[in-house]
Design an enzyme around this catalytic site. Structure first.
Site, PDB file in Angstrom:
ATOM      1  CB  CYS A   2     -12.222  12.506 -23.358  1.00  0.00           C
ATOM      2  SG  CYS A   2     -10.697  12.894 -22.460  1.00  0.00           S
ATOM      3  CD  GLU A 114     -17.115  11.311 -18.225  1.00  0.00           C
ATOM      4  OE1 GLU A 114     -17.696  12.379 -17.894  1.00  0.00           O
ATOM      5  OE2 GLU A 114     -16.535  11.162 -19.311  1.00  0.00           O
TER       6      GLU A 114
END
Length: 271
Positions: A2, A114
């Site tokens: 993350c 992402e």
């Protein structure tokens, strides 16, 4: 992993969701649609109030800096590299194991970003050839629109170069725990794109469903075997993902338009 997420909910909204008992108005953060490492972020934690006679843990909404600095560090250098802790090893890594035992928190988010490398480029990367920068960002979030509660850790670090009464004498920092990405189908997947989180990236933030919030935040739970059971992945099929503008790749860009769903990947970034 993350490395970027969005957090736009107001403190009063988070207070209702997480049953917050204490938060300071002066710690209010503006909505952030492109949260990057070293930024200040909201964290939910259970901890006794400072200087209070009652030492019971109080549910608080606190402002922390993303990028954990262990209490034993000589300097805060390297915090930007400590934004994630792996669920598989968090209990044994010197930088995280103490916080994992007693200083766990929830980092509330709308979802996380992402970047997907196109198939041809992934093949070049596997072959060890130079990787080109063309990637398509996706926004990953709970399919029902609820708060994305990421499992986190927090630490306090004392800057010994400053006097006790200096406002920056103490650093409060945090890290996001990550786990293996789900291979099961997304609840809602783009028509022309990845159909499972593992097709976007092999790692994902560890999402805590509401039934696990109390156990995760409880500082009285310190048994490692017990705590490791809290690191189980959430039930499959709770998430959705969709392509967003490559503008999010620039940390200077920030606004709700970064969360706008595109009809498909941008030209030149096909999945």
């Amino acid at each position: 992993m993350c490395g970027r997420y969005a957090s736009s909910r107001r403190p009063e909204d988070l207070a209702g969701v997480f049953e917050i008992e204490k938060w300071e108005p002066e710690e209010t953060l503006e909505p952030d649609y492109n949260v990057a490492p070293t930024k200040e972020v909201y964290a939910v934690l259970d901890r006794p109030l400072k200087d209070a006679d009652d030492k019971r843990p109080v549910r608080q909404l606190r402002k922390l800096k993303w990028g954990l600095v262990p209490s034993w560090s000589k300097s805060p250098e390297g915090a930007a590299r400590m934004i994630n802790a792996r669920a598989e090893t968090v209990h044994e890594k010197p930088s995280f194991r103490r916080a994992f035992t007693t200083r766990r928190c929830i980092l509330p988010a709308d979802g996380y970003f992402e970047w997907v490398t196109a198939k041809g480029e992934r093949e070049l990367e596997v072959e060890g050839k130079k990787k080109r920068p063309r990637k398509q960002p996706y926004f990953v979030l709970p399919a029902d629109g609820s708060v994305f509660a990421m499992a986190g850790l927090y630490e306090f670090w004392r800057d010994r170069t400053l006097p006790d009464d200096h406002p920056q004498a103490w650093w409060a920092t945090c890290s996001v725990i990550t786990t293996e990405a789900e291979t099961s189908p997304l609840a809602v997947a783009p028509e022309d794109g990845p159909h499972a989180l593992a097709e976007i990236h092999p790692r994902m933030p560890l999402m805590l469903t509401p039934d696990r919030w109390e156990g995760w935040l409880d500082p009285a739970r310190t048994d490692l075997d017990d705590l490791r059971g809290l690191l189980e992945a959430p039930p499959a099929g709770l998430m959705r993902a969709y392509p967003v503008s490559t503008a999010v790749s620039n940390v200077r860009n920030n606004g709700p338009e970064l969360l706008k769903e595109l009809e498909g990947p941008e030209e030149g970034t096909l999945f």
